[in-house]
Design a protein around this motif. Structure first.
Motif, PDB file in Angstrom:
ATOM      1  N   ASN A 183      -7.334  15.739  13.349  1.00 11.12           N
ATOM      2  CA  ASN A 183      -6.107  14.935  13.258  1.00 11.12           C
ATOM      3  C   ASN A 183      -6.413  13.457  13.048  1.00 11.12           C
ATOM      4  N   ILE A 184      -7.463  13.158  12.287  1.00  6.72           N
ATOM      5  CA  ILE A 184      -7.881  11.766  12.112  1.00  6.72           C
ATOM      6  C   ILE A 184      -6.786  10.927  11.461  1.00  6.72           C
ATOM      7  N   THR A 185      -6.085  11.506  10.475  1.00  9.76           N
ATOM      8  CA  THR A 185      -5.004  10.765   9.804  1.00  9.76           C
ATOM      9  C   THR A 185      -3.850  10.507  10.766  1.00  9.76           C
ATOM     10  N   GLU A 186      -3.498  11.551  11.577  1.00 10.23           N
ATOM     11  CA  GLU A 186      -2.398  11.394  12.522  1.00 10.23           C
ATOM     12  C   GLU A 186      -2.711  10.333  13.586  1.00 10.23           C
ATOM     13  N   ILE A 187      -3.995  10.223  13.975  1.00 14.73           N
ATOM     14  CA  ILE A 187      -4.396   9.203  14.956  1.00 14.73           C
ATOM     15  C   ILE A 187      -4.171   7.804  14.379  1.00 14.73           C
ATOM     16  N   CYS A 188      -4.545   7.628  13.088  1.00 15.67           N
ATOM     17  CA  CYS A 188      -4.322   6.346  12.415  1.00 15.67           C
ATOM     18  C   CYS A 188      -2.829   6.000  12.395  1.00 15.67           C
ATOM     19  N   HIS A 189      -2.008   6.987  12.034  1.00 16.17           N
ATOM     20  CA  HIS A 189      -0.555   6.766  11.990  1.00 16.17           C
ATOM     21  C   HIS A 189      -0.023   6.414  13.375  1.00 16.17           C
ATOM     22  N   ALA A 238       0.378  -5.573  19.192  1.00 16.24           N
ATOM     23  CA  ALA A 238       0.595  -4.984  17.871  1.00 16.24           C
ATOM     24  C   ALA A 238      -0.632  -5.175  16.990  1.00 16.24           C
ATOM     25  N   ILE A 239      -1.208  -6.371  16.989  1.00 19.08           N
ATOM     26  CA  ILE A 239      -2.396  -6.660  16.163  1.00 19.08           C
ATOM     27  C   ILE A 239      -3.582  -5.819  16.634  1.00 19.08           C
ATOM     28  N   ALA A 240      -3.729  -5.675  17.971  1.00 21.49           N
ATOM     29  CA  ALA A 240      -4.835  -4.871  18.505  1.00 21.49           C
ATOM     30  C   ALA A 240      -4.758  -3.436  18.014  1.00 21.49           C
ATOM     31  N   TYR A 241      -3.556  -2.835  18.008  1.00 17.18           N
ATOM     32  CA  TYR A 241      -3.406  -1.452  17.550  1.00 17.18           C
ATOM     33  C   TYR A 241      -3.590  -1.334  16.043  1.00 17.18           C
ATOM     34  N   LEU A 242      -3.179  -2.357  15.299  1.00 18.21           N
ATOM     35  CA  LEU A 242      -3.398  -2.330  13.849  1.00 18.21           C
ATOM     36  C   LEU A 242      -4.880  -2.385  13.516  1.00 18.21           C
ATOM     37  N   LYS A 243      -5.653  -3.124  14.289  1.00 17.33           N
ATOM     38  CA  LYS A 243      -7.100  -3.169  14.076  1.00 17.33           C
ATOM     39  C   LYS A 243      -7.731  -1.808  14.379  1.00 17.33           C
ATOM     40  N   LYS A 244      -7.219  -1.131  15.433  1.00 19.69           N
ATOM     41  CA  LYS A 244      -7.702   0.218  15.726  1.00 19.69           C
ATOM     42  C   LYS A 244      -7.400   1.154  14.561  1.00 19.69           C
ATOM     43  N   ALA A 245      -6.194   1.037  13.998  1.00 18.27           N
ATOM     44  CA  ALA A 245      -5.809   1.881  12.864  1.00 18.27           C
ATOM     45  C   ALA A 245      -6.706   1.600  11.666  1.00 18.27           C
ATOM     46  N   ASP A 246      -7.034   0.330  11.439  1.00 17.82           N
ATOM     47  CA  ASP A 246      -7.876  -0.046  10.289  1.00 17.82           C
ATOM     48  C   ASP A 246      -9.289   0.506  10.432  1.00 17.82           C
ATOM     49  N   SER A 247      -9.725   0.750  11.679  1.00 19.27           N
ATOM     50  CA  SER A 247     -11.092   1.237  11.916  1.00 19.27           C
ATOM     51  C   SER A 247     -11.206   2.761  11.813  1.00 19.27           C
ATOM     52  N   ASN A 277      -7.289  10.694   3.350  1.00 22.71           N
ATOM     53  CA  ASN A 277      -6.128  10.892   2.482  1.00 22.71           C
ATOM     54  C   ASN A 277      -5.261   9.629   2.449  1.00 22.71           C
ATOM     55  N   ASP A 278      -4.720   9.321   1.255  1.00 21.32           N
ATOM     56  CA  ASP A 278      -3.815   8.171   1.079  1.00 21.32           C
ATOM     57  C   ASP A 278      -4.425   6.884   1.655  1.00 21.32           C
ATOM     58  N   VAL A 279      -5.693   6.675   1.371  1.00 20.91           N
ATOM     59  CA  VAL A 279      -6.393   5.521   1.944  1.00 20.91           C
ATOM     60  C   VAL A 279      -5.782   4.215   1.460  1.00 20.91           C
ATOM     61  N   LEU A 280      -5.543   4.111   0.135  1.00 22.64           N
ATOM     62  CA  LEU A 280      -5.042   2.849  -0.426  1.00 22.64           C
ATOM     63  C   LEU A 280      -3.678   2.469   0.154  1.00 22.64           C
ATOM     64  N   LYS A 281      -2.763   3.458   0.194  1.00 25.08           N
ATOM     65  CA  LYS A 281      -1.411   3.169   0.683  1.00 25.08           C
ATOM     66  C   LYS A 281      -1.440   2.802   2.167  1.00 25.08           C
ATOM     67  N   THR A 282      -2.282   3.524   2.931  1.00 23.25           N
ATOM     68  CA  THR A 282      -2.350   3.250   4.361  1.00 23.25           C
ATOM     69  C   THR A 282      -2.908   1.846   4.619  1.00 23.25           C
ATOM     70  N   LYS A 283      -3.983   1.479   3.898  1.00 25.01           N
ATOM     71  CA  LYS A 283      -4.584   0.147   4.077  1.00 25.01           C
ATOM     72  C   LYS A 283      -3.593  -0.942   3.676  1.00 25.01           C
ATOM     73  N   MET A 284      -2.908  -0.724   2.556  1.00 23.06           N
ATOM     74  CA  MET A 284      -1.924  -1.701   2.097  1.00 23.06           C
ATOM     75  C   MET A 284      -0.852  -1.932   3.178  1.00 23.06           C
ATOM     76  N   PHE A 285      -0.410  -0.830   3.768  1.00 20.72           N
ATOM     77  CA  PHE A 285       0.627  -0.922   4.788  1.00 20.72           C
ATOM     78  C   PHE A 285       0.108  -1.652   6.040  1.00 20.72           C
ATOM     79  N   ILE A 286      -1.112  -1.281   6.490  1.00 25.50           N
ATOM     80  CA  ILE A 286      -1.696  -1.920   7.682  1.00 25.50           C
ATOM     81  C   ILE A 286      -1.838  -3.432   7.478  1.00 25.50           C
ATOM     82  N   TYR A 287      -2.330  -3.840   6.278  1.00 27.89           N
ATOM     83  CA  TYR A 287      -2.561  -5.270   6.037  1.00 27.89           C
ATOM     84  C   TYR A 287      -1.250  -6.038   5.917  1.00 27.89           C
TER      85      TYR A 287
END
Length: 602
Positions: free
Chosen positions: A227-233, A251-260, A265-275
């Motif tokens: 569930n690596i993708t679900e953990i990021c979400h 919020a920033i701390a959790y976004l950094k965890k998501a970025d790591s 799957n959907d790497v580009l869209k997820t990174k774009m959204f996180i940034y």
């Protein structure tokens, strides 16, 4: 910003719609299993291309049903609802043919959800939804009921009935605890988090369900890898909740965890959204340097996504072109064989037309015969109804006549015989003034005569005041029946008990009279025919119903031998009860006493 920040949660709701059938369909064909996985992960273009390659293959019946279902899902995701609708119906029919009713009913929900999303078809979705709900509730299966309420919650959220959606989600969680399905319960937790933060404005409640979902995803190493993708979400969605609570540091701390998290799957869209979300949080926190850096990163990934989307679109066009090219080749091949079979079709068509005409003529004749029988049956029913109405009306007229006759006799007793007795008593009182002049023997005779006149006068007076035929206006039904039981009870021979319950208020006078007459007639039958030594009259008034039970320990009788012409006997009482909308039941056998039960609605 928050609406956009929870795009992953809204995606989860759409995913929940497919949980039922896609999670349970079994297939022996490995290609279909792979396509099903592609659809579940959102790769509909890839799935559509794979299904086109399998077109025309010989499938088993379950695989054929699954093929049509998966193709319907692809068309639906591509906004081709007309084609999806037909394929869904085909898949449903195939599943019913192989007794896979559960899967057919799940397709009903897919149809309802698809039609509900279309303005022009909103009136058509109810029949599919109602069929799905009725079937699922009938199964009484906790797992199916959990899916039912989760899906109904999605409907309510789509129509902005958020509180009803919340209630349905909680019902679903209740049944999931019974069926022990933590995977689906975790999915519902994500949807509850979305509902709380997006629609109910309660980010703290959303955090509760997000953290609960995170514990499930990371419960063990195996599940965490799966569930690596679900953990990021989950990290991103927790960041959204903290953003809404103005806790930008968390919020920033959790976004950094998501970025790591190393998603695939959907790497580009997820990174774009996180940034983009990092940029918004830094900006809100007043750290404009970091906000600018993440804004540049967001733009970089956004440009990459546009290029990728263009490539996907080009590939999709190429796939469609190759599909059309193959279809044209098939059309040419079919055209060559068409001329050879056209004559066969003509002759077959003429033969079928002749058979059809003959069949229609026969069917029309049978239809006319059936209509004739129905008309005759309707006439017979009308006659029977008219006869029944006439019988009931006759009973009413007879009862009304008896009641008027009783009142007439009472009035005559009061107005004529009563006044005569009163006059006689006055005259006799005058004679009593002269009793000192009489001998002792004559005095005793006067006194005895005076007592008899007084007794006769009181009896006539009581009869005259009984104008409600036994139901005294100042007493009511229960006192009247109690007095009736006391009068007709004979110590040592017949004792009648009265047991009332719930008669706290008076009933309508006409109804009290009717009930008294029924009880009076049944009590008379006990005296005349039962040879009983004991009887009980139970009267119960509960809610809007009256129940009367009259039982005795007499000799009983043969129900089949009831005389239909016995005036106000059991048959007439039964008809009167029926006219009042009630039921009349007799339980008796020879030698075992009789019980009569009457139920009347108010």
């Amino acid at each position: 910003m928050i609406k956009k920040a929870l795009i992953f949660l809204k995606f989860t709701i759409a995913l929940l719609v497919a949980i039922g059938l896609s999670g349970r369909v079994y297939s022996q064909h490995s290609g279909l299993a792979s396509i099903k996985s592609s659809i579940a992960s959102g790769e509909h273009v890839k799935a559509r291309a794979a299904l086109e390659k399998l077109k025309g293959k010989a499938f088993s019946k379950p695989d054929k049903a699954l093929y049509n279902y998966l193709l319907a899902q692809c068309y639906n995701k591509n906004n081709q609802e007309d084609k999806a609708y037909g394929l869904y119906l085909t898949a449903k029919k195939l599943y019913l043919a192989i007794d896979s009713t559960d899967r057919a009913m799940d397709i009903n929900f897919d149809l309802a959800y698809m039609l509900h999303a279309q303005e022009k078809n909103k009136s058509d979705y109810n029949k599919y939804l109602d069929e799905y709900i009725a079937y699922t509730q009938k199964t009484n299966d906790p797992k199916k009921l959990a899916e039912l309420y989760a899906r109904l919650a999605v409907f309510k959220i789509d129509t902005e009935e958020y509180k009803d959606g919340l209630a349905y989600f909680k019902k679903a969680k209740h049944y999931l605890k019974i069926s022990d399905n933590p995977e689906v319960e975790s999915t519902i937790d994500i949807n509850l988090a979305s509902l709380y933060i997006n629609d109910l404005g309660k980010p703290d409640s959303a955090l509760f369900y997000l953290k609960k979902n995170f514990r499930y995803l990371t419960e063990n190493k195996t599940r965490a890898r799966q569930n690596i993708t679900e953990i990021c979400h989950n990290y991103v969605n927790q960041a959204a909740a903290y953003y809404y609570l103005n806790d930008h540091k968390s919020a920033i701390a959790y976004l950094k965890k998501a970025d790591s998290v190393p998603i695939k799957n959907d790497v580009l869209k997820t990174k774009m959204f996180i940034y983009e979300f990092m940029y918004k949080n830094y900006e809100a926190a007043g750290d404009y340097g970091n906000a600018y850096n993440y804004l540049l990163l967001n733009k970089k990934f956004s440009d990459s996504i546009k290029t990728e989307d263009q490539n996907i679109a080009i590939n999709d066009i190429q796939t469609r072109y190759r599909t059309k090219e193959k279809e044209l080749e098939n059309i040419k091949l079919k055209h060559k064989n068409k001329n050879k079979t056209i004559l066969l079709y003509i002759y077959t068509g003429l033969l079928l037309t002749g058979i059809m005409i003959g069949w229609l003529v026969l069917k029309n004749a049978r239809r006319r015969e059936k209509i004739s029988r129905q008309e005759k049956l309707i006439e017979e029913q009308k006659f029977e109804k008219a006869l029944k109405d006439y019988e009931l009306n006759s009973i009413d007229i007879m009862l009304e006549g008896q009641e008027k006759e009783r009142q007439r006799i009472a009035n005559d007793l009061h107005d004529n015989l009563g006044s005569m007795l009163a006059t006689l008593k006055i005259n006799f009182e005058n004679l009593k003034l002269r009793k000192n002049e009489l001998r002792d023997e004559e005095t005793r005779l006067y006194e005895k005569t005076d007592e008899l006149i007084e007794e006769a006068y009181q009896k006539v007076r009581r009869l005259a005041h009984a104008k409600n035929a036994g139901v005294f206006a100042n007493e009511g039904l229960i006192p009247a029946i109690t007095k009736l039981a006391e009068k007709i009870s004979v110590p040592g021979k017949l004792i009648i008990h009265v047991s009332p319950f719930g008669f706290d208020e008076r009933l309508e006078n006409a109804l009290e009279i009717a009930l008294f007459r029924i009880v009076q007639e049944l009590a008379t039958n006990i005296i005349k025919h039962s040879q009983a030594t004991e009887a009980t009259i139970h009267l119960t008034h509960h809610d809007d119903n009256i129940n009367i039970i009259i039982e005795d320990n007499g000799t009983g009788f043969d129900k089949e031998a009831l005389d239909a012409s016995d005036g106000m006997g059991l048959q007439s009482i039964q008809k009167k009860v029926g006219q009042l909308g009630g039921t009349f039941t007799i339980d008796t056998t020879r030698g075992n006493g009789t019980t009569i039960i009457i139920d009347l609605p108010l």
